[in-house]
Design a protein around this motif. Structure first.
Motif, PDB file in Angstrom:
ATOM      1  N   UNK A  22      55.189  36.575  35.944  1.00 33.52           N
ATOM      2  CA  UNK A  22      54.475  37.458  36.856  1.00 33.52           C
ATOM      3  C   UNK A  22      53.115  37.769  36.234  1.00 33.52           C
ATOM      4  N   UNK A  23      52.090  37.330  36.925  1.00 29.85           N
ATOM      5  CA  UNK A  23      50.685  37.433  36.486  1.00 29.85           C
ATOM      6  C   UNK A  23      50.030  38.463  37.395  1.00 29.85           C
ATOM      7  N   UNK A  24      49.542  39.554  36.805  1.00 30.29           N
ATOM      8  CA  UNK A  24      49.002  40.649  37.607  1.00 30.29           C
ATOM      9  C   UNK A  24      47.481  40.661  37.540  1.00 30.29           C
ATOM     10  N   UNK A  25      46.860  41.284  38.543  1.00 26.86           N
ATOM     11  CA  UNK A  25      45.409  41.436  38.561  1.00 26.86           C
ATOM     12  C   UNK A  25      45.050  42.902  38.414  1.00 26.86           C
ATOM     13  N   UNK A  26      44.194  43.168  37.427  1.00 26.04           N
ATOM     14  CA  UNK A  26      43.690  44.508  37.151  1.00 26.04           C
ATOM     15  C   UNK A  26      42.257  44.560  37.678  1.00 26.04           C
ATOM     16  N   UNK A 227      48.175  37.033  40.704  1.00 27.16           N
ATOM     17  CA  UNK A 227      47.399  38.011  41.482  1.00 27.16           C
ATOM     18  C   UNK A 227      48.298  39.049  42.142  1.00 27.16           C
ATOM     19  N   UNK A 228      49.356  39.408  41.437  1.00 34.52           N
ATOM     20  CA  UNK A 228      50.238  40.470  41.903  1.00 34.52           C
ATOM     21  C   UNK A 228      49.562  41.807  41.601  1.00 34.52           C
ATOM     22  N   UNK A 229      49.520  42.693  42.569  1.00 33.75           N
ATOM     23  CA  UNK A 229      48.935  44.010  42.359  1.00 33.75           C
ATOM     24  C   UNK A 229      49.751  44.831  41.373  1.00 33.75           C
ATOM     25  N   UNK A 230      49.070  45.713  40.638  1.00 30.38           N
ATOM     26  CA  UNK A 230      49.771  46.511  39.630  1.00 30.38           C
ATOM     27  C   UNK A 230      50.856  47.387  40.244  1.00 30.38           C
ATOM     28  N   UNK A 231      50.661  47.791  41.482  1.00 28.61           N
ATOM     29  CA  UNK A 231      51.669  48.598  42.149  1.00 28.61           C
ATOM     30  C   UNK A 231      52.782  47.794  42.795  1.00 28.61           C
ATOM     31  N   UNK A 232      52.711  46.459  42.672  1.00 31.59           N
ATOM     32  CA  UNK A 232      53.688  45.588  43.331  1.00 31.59           C
ATOM     33  C   UNK A 232      54.618  44.879  42.350  1.00 31.59           C
ATOM     34  N   UNK A 233      54.503  45.177  41.063  1.00 31.02           N
ATOM     35  CA  UNK A 233      55.275  44.435  40.059  1.00 31.02           C
ATOM     36  C   UNK A 233      56.771  44.590  40.283  1.00 31.02           C
TER      37      UNK A 233
END
Length: 258
Positions: A22-26, A227-233
């Motif tokens: 899981x790769x997130x975008x800040x 590009x997963x949102x930080x609130x969607x992890x």
């Protein structure tokens, strides 16, 4: 904390994971905000990308990177900032700075500035000696209709130049690259990349819940999502584990109530 263990769910590999990433975008969260995300969902975050050029103006960046390092989360400089540095002739200065502040990964892309594939591969080779490189394939131009064979060729060449992973462009909007302007996946492009590279070496940018569910249904819970949102992890984690209706039928053995 009392951790529940009464449901049958797919096994998630332990970090550092080789798949199921899981790769997130800040897009500019504060160190305190990052700490909140890590407290709630740190075990589910593998790569933390600072996007939108925010790394250049974020005065809390080094504190945030140190926190992520302590939490076992890889940190990635977003590709657009490196593209702009390359365009201005200061790519090496950008890479030197990224190493100095503590990034472990960099994204190399050519979706914003006019960079040909040969220059992109040269930039990958320059970065690969010091960082884990994620090479993005595709552009951010919504008018650009991808040609699957060309994406395949570029992805293979990028890996040959030293990239560890290929990132399939979807942008934070989920309306370009591997998606049409309504956000529906372009299956032909996805399948071409998967067949050429293998899903364990691709991060599919999937910012929307419907897109995340589509990839999990197509490739299973160990598909790499970006590009997963930080609130969607945590919501992505529930999709992987079959705890939401979108994917429950893939993983859960449903028994009638006695």
């Amino acid at each position: 904390m009392i951790v529940p263990d009464f449901l049958s769910v797919p096994e998630r590999p332990a970090k550092p994971r080789q798949d199921g990433i899981t790769h997130v975008i800040d897009t500019g969260v504060t160190p305190a905000g990052a700490a909140d995300v890590l407290r709630a969902a740190g075990d589910a975050v593998d790569i933390w990308k600072t996007g939108w050029g925010t790394a250049y103006v974020d005065r809390g960046l080094e504190q945030k990177l140190a926190l992520l390092r302590e939490s076992g989360v890889a940190t990635c400089l977003g590709g657009t900032m490196l593209e702009i540095a390359w365009c201005q002739g200061v790519a090496d200065a950008c890479l030197d700075w990224a190493a100095a502040v503590g990034f472990t990964h960099v994204e190399v892309s050519r979706g914003t500035v006019a960079m040909d594939a040969a220059h992109k591969r040269a930039l990958i080779r320059r970065a690969a000696g010091r960082f884990v490189v994620l090479a993005e394939v595709g552009t951010k131009d919504p008018a650009d209709t991808p040609v699957p064979a060309l994406w395949r060729e570029e992805a293979l060449a990028d890996l040959g130049a030293g990239a560890a992973l290929v990132v399939a462009e979807g942008r934070q909007s989920g309306t370009v690259g591997i998606y049409d302007d309504a956000g529906a996946p372009r299956a032909g492009v996805v399948e071409e990349l998967a067949e050429a590279v293998g899903t364990d070496r691709i991060v599919f940018e999937a910012p929307r819940a419907a897109q995340q569910a589509w990839f999990i249904r197509r490739f299973g819970p160990r598909v790499n999502l970006g590009n997963v949102g930080l609130g969607e992890v945590l919501s992505v984690e529930t999709l992987r584990l079959g705890l939401r209706s979108d994917t429950a039928d893939l993983h859960a053995a449903v028994r009638p109530v006695p």
